[in-house]
Design a protein around this motif. Structure first.
Motif, PDB file in Angstrom:
ATOM      1  N   ASN A  12       0.839  -0.951   0.049  1.00 62.42           N
ATOM      2  CA  ASN A  12       0.241  -0.224   0.263  1.00 62.42           C
ATOM      3  C   ASN A  12       0.991   1.406  -0.247  1.00 62.42           C
ATOM      4  O   ASN A  12       1.387   1.562   0.774  1.00 62.42           O
ATOM      5  N   ILE A  13       0.941   2.062  -1.288  1.00 69.45           N
ATOM      6  CA  ILE A  13       2.115   2.666  -1.360  1.00 69.45           C
ATOM      7  C   ILE A  13       1.161   3.436  -1.812  1.00 69.45           C
ATOM      8  O   ILE A  13       0.608   3.465  -3.224  1.00 69.45           O
ATOM      9  N   PHE A  14       0.447   4.770  -1.011  1.00 70.89           N
ATOM     10  CA  PHE A  14       0.192   6.435  -1.294  1.00 70.89           C
ATOM     11  C   PHE A  14       1.356   7.517  -1.937  1.00 70.89           C
ATOM     12  O   PHE A  14       1.589   7.797  -1.171  1.00 70.89           O
ATOM     13  N   ASP A  15       1.115   7.707  -3.529  1.00 70.29           N
ATOM     14  CA  ASP A  15       2.054   8.218  -4.099  1.00 70.29           C
ATOM     15  C   ASP A  15       1.739   9.840  -4.102  1.00 70.29           C
ATOM     16  O   ASP A  15       2.219  10.899  -3.915  1.00 70.29           O
ATOM     17  N   GLY A  16       0.867  10.234  -3.246  1.00 66.93           N
ATOM     18  CA  GLY A  16       0.001  11.854  -3.493  1.00 66.93           C
ATOM     19  C   GLY A  16      -0.149  11.734  -5.303  1.00 66.93           C
ATOM     20  O   GLY A  16      -1.031  12.492  -5.210  1.00 66.93           O
ATOM     21  N   VAL A  60       2.035   3.413   3.415  1.00 66.07           N
ATOM     22  CA  VAL A  60       3.754   4.770   2.978  1.00 66.07           C
ATOM     23  C   VAL A  60       3.221   6.103   2.646  1.00 66.07           C
ATOM     24  O   VAL A  60       2.089   5.705   1.346  1.00 66.07           O
ATOM     25  N   THR A  61       3.279   6.985   2.716  1.00 67.86           N
ATOM     26  CA  THR A  61       2.274   8.470   2.010  1.00 67.86           C
ATOM     27  C   THR A  61       3.825   9.233   2.074  1.00 67.86           C
ATOM     28  O   THR A  61       4.929   8.902   2.304  1.00 67.86           O
ATOM     29  N   PRO A  62       3.631  10.577   1.443  1.00 70.10           N
ATOM     30  CA  PRO A  62       4.643  11.478   1.337  1.00 70.10           C
ATOM     31  C   PRO A  62       4.662  11.881   2.880  1.00 70.10           C
ATOM     32  O   PRO A  62       3.851  11.705   3.399  1.00 70.10           O
ATOM     33  N   GLY A  63       5.232  12.510   3.394  1.00 71.56           N
ATOM     34  CA  GLY A  63       5.723  13.150   4.885  1.00 71.56           C
ATOM     35  C   GLY A  63       4.259  14.052   4.520  1.00 71.56           C
ATOM     36  O   GLY A  63       4.592  15.011   3.679  1.00 71.56           O
ATOM     37  N   PHE A  64       4.019  14.683   6.288  1.00 72.49           N
ATOM     38  CA  PHE A  64       2.873  15.004   6.242  1.00 72.49           C
ATOM     39  C   PHE A  64       3.592  16.648   6.115  1.00 72.49           C
ATOM     40  O   PHE A  64       4.649  16.982   6.520  1.00 72.49           O
ATOM     41  N   VAL A  65       3.382  17.813   5.531  1.00 69.61           N
ATOM     42  CA  VAL A  65       3.217  18.857   5.993  1.00 69.61           C
ATOM     43  C   VAL A  65       2.823  19.496   6.658  1.00 69.61           C
ATOM     44  O   VAL A  65       1.006  19.843   6.581  1.00 69.61           O
ATOM     45  N   ASP A  66       2.641  20.250   8.219  1.00 72.96           N
ATOM     46  CA  ASP A  66       2.103  21.141   8.538  1.00 72.96           C
ATOM     47  C   ASP A  66       1.924  22.751   8.343  1.00 72.96           C
ATOM     48  O   ASP A  66       2.712  23.377   8.056  1.00 72.96           O
ATOM     49  N   ALA A  67       0.741  22.885   7.178  1.00 74.07           N
ATOM     50  CA  ALA A  67       1.287  23.482   6.203  1.00 74.07           C
ATOM     51  C   ALA A  67       0.282  25.879   7.773  1.00 74.07           C
ATOM     52  O   ALA A  67       0.732  26.586   6.981  1.00 74.07           O
ATOM     53  N   THR A 499       4.846  14.838  -2.748  1.00 72.81           N
ATOM     54  CA  THR A 499       4.235  13.445  -2.976  1.00 72.81           C
ATOM     55  C   THR A 499       5.655  12.377  -3.846  1.00 72.81           C
ATOM     56  O   THR A 499       6.821  12.785  -3.322  1.00 72.81           O
ATOM     57  N   LEU A 500       5.615  11.275  -3.707  1.00 68.36           N
ATOM     58  CA  LEU A 500       6.814  10.189  -4.231  1.00 68.36           C
ATOM     59  C   LEU A 500       6.902   9.667  -5.353  1.00 68.36           C
ATOM     60  O   LEU A 500       5.973   9.740  -6.392  1.00 68.36           O
ATOM     61  N   LYS A 501       8.247  10.170  -5.882  1.00 69.42           N
ATOM     62  CA  LYS A 501       8.015  10.934  -7.104  1.00 69.42           C
ATOM     63  C   LYS A 501       9.428  10.754  -7.529  1.00 69.42           C
ATOM     64  O   LYS A 501      10.023  11.155  -6.402  1.00 69.42           O
ATOM     65  N   ALA A 502       9.910   9.860  -8.843  1.00 64.20           N
ATOM     66  CA  ALA A 502      11.226  10.008  -8.950  1.00 64.20           C
ATOM     67  C   ALA A 502      11.852  11.105  -8.948  1.00 64.20           C
ATOM     68  O   ALA A 502      11.272  12.223  -9.099  1.00 64.20           O
ATOM     69  N   GLY A 503      12.985  11.617  -8.084  1.00 63.43           N
ATOM     70  CA  GLY A 503      14.010  13.007  -8.296  1.00 63.43           C
ATOM     71  C   GLY A 503      13.062  13.886  -7.209  1.00 63.43           C
ATOM     72  O   GLY A 503      14.231  14.829  -6.754  1.00 63.43           O
TER      73      GLY A 503
END
Ligand SMILES: [Zn+2]
Length: 544
Positions: A12-16, A60-67, A499-503
């Motif tokens: 379960n990878i949620f790449d956003g 698995v998700t991207p790191g959270f950003v508290d805006a 997001t979880l993306k190459a780069g």
């Protein structure tokens, strides 16, 4: 041979990017994601020597950003230096609690407290005064913040320290006086508390640094890899000692969370103070991300600016802190000089003012890439203002847990008709706006889990519906995106984070279960199991 340092494998990878999780793996080399995809494709990295993490069904998700967080004040307000009085039911009870705290801490030169709120003290409760504190703690300055941090209550010793006299004036808010024109010790709203709050914290830089380290670890344990400090004052300054300490931590490679700092916008169209800060604080992890200002106050003191009178106090509709022109001139100059602005707007009149100002700025300077303006909170707005966010590129920054805060006070304040548009998460997304989530910590906990729960259920922890617009609830995918990609966009870091993306930079969170596979009520039981920031494991549950 394809090389990576580590490979995170999960069902379960949620790449956003997509709307649901997929089975696969993420390859990380150094501080970056080098590849992400299905398990078959990613096998080569394991063969190339990457450390493999078999995560099973864990999400698995991207790191959270508290805006929207108040990093500095939040740390102090929740530190060991503060005596909490949130549960006290009267002035006397608060003062007694503070007296006990003072006795326990003879080493503290000043006594600090937080959590009084007269609306919690029963009908007809009056504002507290210095006399009750003087009777118990006459020898040390006492500074007590209200529950929301907008007001303060001082003893005589603290009053003297601030240099406040009956002649001291403020442009908005109030320094309270009694019928004999003597100071009562109570200060109402942000400008009035500027001086006392700056004097309340008198700890050393070393003590402060220790607090930051301890707090940053808590953020990592909650899955937060980027956060913000939104200025609490209206002047054009920032917490320079705090900034300095963060920079030191970064230089010492001890910083486990990215800090996006928003000093005050001020009331003069001059970015020179911010330019000085930006020159000093503009690294990968500690940066001046924009500027912050208040357009109005809060509904329970009737200082939020509404277009029509309050439903529960028809004698007023509140008003904006400064005239339209002040905001326009400051925002135009800030945008022109490359700063996005975040405007605190609780009432519909405040939201309208902010959008009008941003529209003028857009007309004057066009779309400035990377300059991200935002409207903060949005507790009430005119429905016709919802479609204005997307074309103006204005971020709708909201704090889902606030929906469950103070019960249904908002409905009472604005009446059921206007309450239909309180915190309009779904309507904003439908209208194409970027939604950024946060907490306004210390107003509510910085832990994203209760906020995600509130965003997808619009209920409190007990399952009770909050507010009058349950249709504004989001899907889990939408809520996580607002808390990751949305936040990264708001702080101007969507090119490298969110997001979880190459780069992209390897800021990644692993939960102990698949949040997409459970009843939304169960979200509250979920825990973060591992957090990566910049490719480093900054939090890990051992033997998980
Ligand atoms: Zn705030």
């Amino acid at each position: 041979m394809v090389k990576a340092d580590m490979l995170l494998k999960s069902n379960n990878i949620f790449d956003g990017v997509g709307d649901k999780p997929f089975a696969g793996a993420i390859a990380i080399a150094g501080n970056k994601i080098v590849d992400i995809g299905d398990a078959e494709k990613m096998k080569a990295y394991a063969a190339g020597g990457a450390r493999v993490y078999e995560l099973g069904d864990k999400l698995v998700t991207p790191g959270f950003v508290d805006a929207h967080m108040h990093y500095f004040s939040g740390i102090f307000m929740t530190s060991k230096y503060m005596c909490p009085v949130f549960d006290c039911k009267s002035e006397t009870e608060c003062a007694d609690r503070l007296e006990g705290f003072a006795k326990e801490h003879p080493e503290f030169e000043q006594i600090l407290g937080i959590g009084w709120q007269i609306s919690w003290w029963g009908e007809g409760a009056a504002l507290p005064t210095r006399h009750s504190l003087d009777a118990r703690i006459p020898d040390r300055p006492v500074f007590v913040f209200s529950a929301d941090g907008h007001c303060m209550w001082l003893n005589t010793k603290a009053l003297k320290k601030t240099g406040t006299t009956p002649e001291t004036t403020v442009r908005f808010g109030e320094i309270c006086k009694d019928e004999n024109n003597e100071l009562t010790g109570t200060f109402l709203d942000m400008e009035a508390i500027a001086v006392p709050s700056s004097m309340a914290f008198s700890i050393s830089a070393d003590e402060m640094k220790a607090l930051f380290l301890e707090f940053n670890d808590k953020l990592s344990a909650a899955g937060i890899t980027s956060t913000t400090d939104m200025a609490v004052g209206v002047t054009s300054d920032g917490d320079t000692l705090g900034y300095q300490i963060l920079k030191e931590l970064e230089d010492e490679k001890k910083l486990v969370v990215r800090l996006n700092l928003y000093p005050g916008l001020g009331t003069e169209p001059d970015t020179a103070p911010a330019d000085g800060l930006r020159e000093k604080y503009n690294s990968d992890k500690v940066r001046i991300a924009g500027l912050k200002q208040f357009v109005d106050g809060v509904t329970y003191t009737f200082t939020a600016a509404l277009l029509e009178p309050y439903a529960n106090n028809p004698s007023t509709k509140g008003k904006t802190f400064f005239p339209y022109e002040t905001y326009r001139d400051c925002v135009l100059r800030a945008n022109e000089n490359g700063y996005g602005v975040r405007l605190h707007c609780i009432g519909d009149a405040a939201v309208k003012l902010a959008l009008d100002v941003y529209e003028e700025s857009r007309k004057a300077g066009g779309d400035r890439p990377g300059v991200r303006n935002g409207v903060e909170h949005i507790e009430a707005l005119r429905p016709e203002d919802i479609p204005r966010f997307a074309p103006l590129g204005v971020v709708a920054s909201m704090q889902p847990l606030h929906v469950t805060f103070n019960d249904n006070e908002k409905v009472l304040a604005v009446g059921p008709e206007r309450a239909k548009y309180q915190w309009p998460f779904k309507s904003m997304l439908r209208a194409g706006a970027t939604l950024a989530f946060g907490t306004d910590f210390p107003v509510v906990t910085f832990d994203p889990i209760p906020s995600l729960h509130a965003a997808v259920t619009r209920t409190n922890a007990e399952g009770k519906q909050m507010g009058s617009n349950p249709d504004e609830k989001l899907s889990l995918a939408e809520a996580i995106k607002a808390y990751t990609a949305g936040g990264a966009y708001a702080v101007g870091r969507d090119a490298s984070l969110g997001t979880l993306k190459a780069g992209k930079l390897a800021d990644v969170v692993v939960f102990d279960r698949n949040l997409f596979g459970i009843d939304p009520r169960e979200i509250l039981d979920a825990k973060v199991e591992m957090t990566l920031m910049d490719g480093e494991i900054v939090y890990e549950v051992k033997n998980a």
